[in-house]
Write an enzyme that holds these catalytic residues in place. Structure first.
Site, PDB file in Angstrom:
ATOM      1  N   HIS A 136       1.379  -3.185   9.521  1.00 52.21           N
ATOM      2  CA  HIS A 136       1.421  -2.757   8.106  1.00 52.21           C
ATOM      3  C   HIS A 136       1.569  -4.004   7.234  1.00 52.21           C
ATOM      4  O   HIS A 136       2.664  -4.553   7.113  1.00 52.21           O
ATOM      5  CB  HIS A 136       2.592  -1.792   7.862  1.00 52.21           C
ATOM      6  CG  HIS A 136       2.617  -1.215   6.480  1.00 52.21           C
ATOM      7  ND1 HIS A 136       2.779   0.135   6.245  1.00 52.21           N
ATOM      8  CD2 HIS A 136       2.492  -1.783   5.246  1.00 52.21           C
ATOM      9  CE1 HIS A 136       2.760   0.369   4.942  1.00 52.21           C
ATOM     10  NE2 HIS A 136       2.598  -0.796   4.305  1.00 52.21           N
ATOM     11  N   HIS A 150       0.246  -6.107   3.482  1.00 51.25           N
ATOM     12  CA  HIS A 150      -0.493  -6.221   2.217  1.00 51.25           C
ATOM     13  C   HIS A 150      -0.898  -7.677   2.031  1.00 51.25           C
ATOM     14  O   HIS A 150      -0.038  -8.558   1.890  1.00 51.25           O
ATOM     15  CB  HIS A 150       0.387  -5.792   1.041  1.00 51.25           C
ATOM     16  CG  HIS A 150       0.825  -4.358   1.134  1.00 51.25           C
ATOM     17  ND1 HIS A 150       0.095  -3.309   0.617  1.00 51.25           N
ATOM     18  CD2 HIS A 150       1.908  -3.796   1.742  1.00 51.25           C
ATOM     19  CE1 HIS A 150       0.706  -2.170   0.881  1.00 51.25           C
ATOM     20  NE2 HIS A 150       1.809  -2.438   1.565  1.00 51.25           N
ATOM     21  N   LYS A 154      -5.268   5.392   5.046  1.00 51.51           N
ATOM     22  CA  LYS A 154      -3.922   5.372   4.484  1.00 51.51           C
ATOM     23  C   LYS A 154      -3.737   6.455   3.443  1.00 51.51           C
ATOM     24  O   LYS A 154      -4.522   6.557   2.504  1.00 51.51           O
ATOM     25  CB  LYS A 154      -3.657   3.992   3.859  1.00 51.51           C
ATOM     26  CG  LYS A 154      -2.281   3.824   3.222  1.00 51.51           C
ATOM     27  CD  LYS A 154      -1.173   3.776   4.248  1.00 51.51           C
ATOM     28  CE  LYS A 154       0.206   3.811   3.613  1.00 51.51           C
ATOM     29  NZ  LYS A 154       0.612   2.553   3.001  1.00 51.51           N
ATOM     30  N   HIS A 175       2.273   7.043   3.882  1.00 50.45           N
ATOM     31  CA  HIS A 175       3.423   6.679   3.052  1.00 50.45           C
ATOM     32  C   HIS A 175       4.217   7.966   2.896  1.00 50.45           C
ATOM     33  O   HIS A 175       3.801   8.864   2.165  1.00 50.45           O
ATOM     34  CB  HIS A 175       2.975   6.110   1.702  1.00 50.45           C
ATOM     35  CG  HIS A 175       4.125   5.666   0.858  1.00 50.45           C
ATOM     36  ND1 HIS A 175       4.365   4.342   0.557  1.00 50.45           N
ATOM     37  CD2 HIS A 175       5.145   6.367   0.297  1.00 50.45           C
ATOM     38  CE1 HIS A 175       5.479   4.258  -0.175  1.00 50.45           C
ATOM     39  NE2 HIS A 175       5.967   5.469  -0.347  1.00 50.45           N
ATOM     40  N   HIS A 181       6.536   2.550   7.433  1.00 54.23           N
ATOM     41  CA  HIS A 181       7.813   2.016   6.939  1.00 54.23           C
ATOM     42  C   HIS A 181       8.912   3.079   6.883  1.00 54.23           C
ATOM     43  O   HIS A 181       9.392   3.467   5.839  1.00 54.23           O
ATOM     44  CB  HIS A 181       7.676   1.294   5.603  1.00 54.23           C
ATOM     45  CG  HIS A 181       6.731   1.934   4.598  1.00 54.23           C
ATOM     46  ND1 HIS A 181       6.753   3.259   4.285  1.00 54.23           N
ATOM     47  CD2 HIS A 181       5.744   1.401   3.853  1.00 54.23           C
ATOM     48  CE1 HIS A 181       5.826   3.517   3.383  1.00 54.23           C
ATOM     49  NE2 HIS A 181       5.201   2.402   3.117  1.00 54.23           N
ATOM     50  N   ASP A 200       5.243  -4.551   6.224  1.00 55.03           N
ATOM     51  CA  ASP A 200       5.075  -4.120   4.824  1.00 55.03           C
ATOM     52  C   ASP A 200       5.297  -5.298   3.880  1.00 55.03           C
ATOM     53  O   ASP A 200       5.752  -5.108   2.749  1.00 55.03           O
ATOM     54  CB  ASP A 200       6.006  -2.948   4.476  1.00 55.03           C
ATOM     55  CG  ASP A 200       5.600  -2.260   3.175  1.00 55.03           C
ATOM     56  OD1 ASP A 200       4.453  -2.434   2.734  1.00 55.03           O
ATOM     57  OD2 ASP A 200       6.454  -1.565   2.602  1.00 55.03           O
TER      58      ASP A 200
HETATM   59  C1  NCD Z   1       3.787  -2.053  -1.545  1.00 56.21           C
HETATM   60  C2  NCD Z   1       2.908  -2.939  -2.423  1.00 56.21           C
HETATM   61  O1  NCD Z   1       3.431  -3.713  -3.240  1.00 56.21           O
HETATM   62  O2  NCD Z   1       1.661  -2.872  -2.308  1.00 56.21           O
HETATM   63  N1  NCD Z   1       5.122  -2.065  -2.071  1.00 56.21           N
HETATM   64  C3  NCD Z   1       6.258  -1.743  -1.390  1.00 56.21           C
HETATM   65  O3  NCD Z   1       7.325  -1.694  -1.997  1.00 56.21           O
HETATM   66  N2  NCD Z   1       6.243  -1.525  -0.105  1.00 56.21           N
HETATM   67  C4  NCD Z   1       3.206  -0.680  -1.484  1.00 56.21           C
HETATM   68  C5  NCD Z   1       3.802   0.170  -0.380  1.00 56.21           C
HETATM   69  O4  NCD Z   1       3.620  -0.097   0.808  1.00 56.21           O
HETATM   70  O5  NCD Z   1       4.481   1.159  -0.707  1.00 56.21           O
HETATM   71 ZN    ZN Z   2       3.035  -1.050   2.319  1.00 58.09          ZN
END
Ligand code: NCD
Ligand code: ZN
Length: 348
Positions: free
Chosen positions: A8, A10, A98, A136, A174, A247
């Protein structure tokens, strides 16, 4: 240990992508790349184009070709056509879809408003072709307390979904609560969960320690200590259903330090040191390899990596800030010292 993967992550896009991608590639061989760009990655064509930009950013960061593989995902909307799932599966590069409940988190405006009402045909094809739904797991009902949104999601969304599609592969992303742990541990059928390093290391007191601390704010939000202990027990247990997903979600400092700061913790740079610290805190370093390197690929139907990663028990200082495009990002545990660090470049 066997080289780990991040299930996971970003990575963002453009110059931010170029700033962060090396941090993950230094430790992980593969990562599930979250699709919440602006606009989101909703088609296979978008995913292929995004993958090319990630590969270009890896090359620009000096990562050897093939040393890091982005596993792409699609962003589910109320209108994702069932055919798009077939195209995604046929591409060989899309490994999940997702679910962002509309309004649940950063860049979720295009998310799903009614999963079983609007996405049945699409979910049926995912179930047939074995493409996992990455969820999520929070309801967005404003009447539900923020800290209860994961537990309520289990009853209102997860259980009806899995009753309707019992063979659908599902990852509860998460995970943050003891209710989530109990559900994933005991439920029938193909289900697993990712757990972040920050939810293993911190409870919600971290958000308020000495003042309001925006760099500990993420979604789902940090919970009470008893939930942290349940997550730590799950991650270090012998259940193959729990695996690593950082995450890691970079936001420029200014977007977090403001009157309505963004959710997301940046953990990619020190990810494995953070997880090792958490596992060592309960004397279960022996379980780190299964959690970080074996359970994830087994669930996704992929081979474990053949390379290795070595961590050494030498203290490392976490910088107070790291460069992020033309701004900076404050990493989790900034200014603190971690007992573990990467010993060397991982082998391929
Ligand atoms: C994530 C993001 O900033 O893209 N933020 C977070 O708090 N985890 C989005 C997500 O995974 O919920
Ligand atoms: Zn995330």
């Amino acid at each position: 240990m066997t080289r780990p993967d991040d299930w996971h992550l970003h990575l963002r896009d453009g110059v931010v992508l170029r700033s962060v991608v090396g941090d993950s590639a230094r430790q992980f061989a593969r990562a599930i790349i979250m699709p919440n760009l602006k606009p989101p990655v909703t088609s296979t064509a978008d995913a292929l184009a995004y993958r090319d930009r990630i590969l270009a950013a890896l090359a620009a960061s000096g990562v050897p070709e093939g040393a890091f593989t982005p596993l792409m995902t699609l962003y589910l909307t109320d209108k994702t056509p069932a055919d798009e799932i077939r195209r995604a599966q046929a591409s060989g590069v899309v490994h999940g879809v997702k679910l962002y409940p509309a309004g649940a988190t950063t860049n979720s405006d295009s998310g799903v408003t009614d999963l079983l009402g609007n996405c049945r045909a699409t979910l049926a094809v995912m179930q047939d072709c074995g493409l996992p739904l990455l969820m999520h797991g929070e309801v967005t009902d404003p009447d539900v307390d923020l800290f209860d949104r994961e537990a309520v999601f289990i009853e209102r969304v997860m259980q009806p979904l899995r009753a309707a599609f019992p063979a659908l592969k599902v990852v509860f992303e998460h995970l943050t609560t003891e209710q989530g742990v109990a559900y994933v541990r005991e439920a029938d059928g193909p289900i697993a969960a990712t757990i972040t390093a920050h939810h293993l290391l911190y409870n919600r007191n971290a958000l308020f320690k000495g003042g309001l601390r925006p760099h500990w704010y993420c979604l789902p939000v940090l919970k009470r200590e008893r939930h942290r202990l349940a997550l730590l027990a799950a991650a270090t247990s012998d259940s193959p259903r729990f695996f690593l997903g950082t995450d890691s979600a970079p936001h420029p400092r200014g977007a977090k330090e403001q009157d309505c700061g963004c959710a997301g913790c940046y953990t990619a740079r020190h990810a494995m040191a953070l997880y090792a610290t958490a596992f060592e805190s309960v004397g279960r370093l022996d379980r780190l390899e299964a959690f970080a390197s074996l359970n994830g690929p087994a669930f996704y139907g992929l081979p474990a990596n053949t390379g290795t990663l070595t961590l050494e028990r030498v203290a490392e200082h976490v910088p107070t800030a790291l460069p992020l495009a033309d701004a900076e990002v404050v990493p989790l545990a900034a200014g603190e010292s971690l007992p573990w660090r990467l010993a060397e470049t991982p082998t391929a």
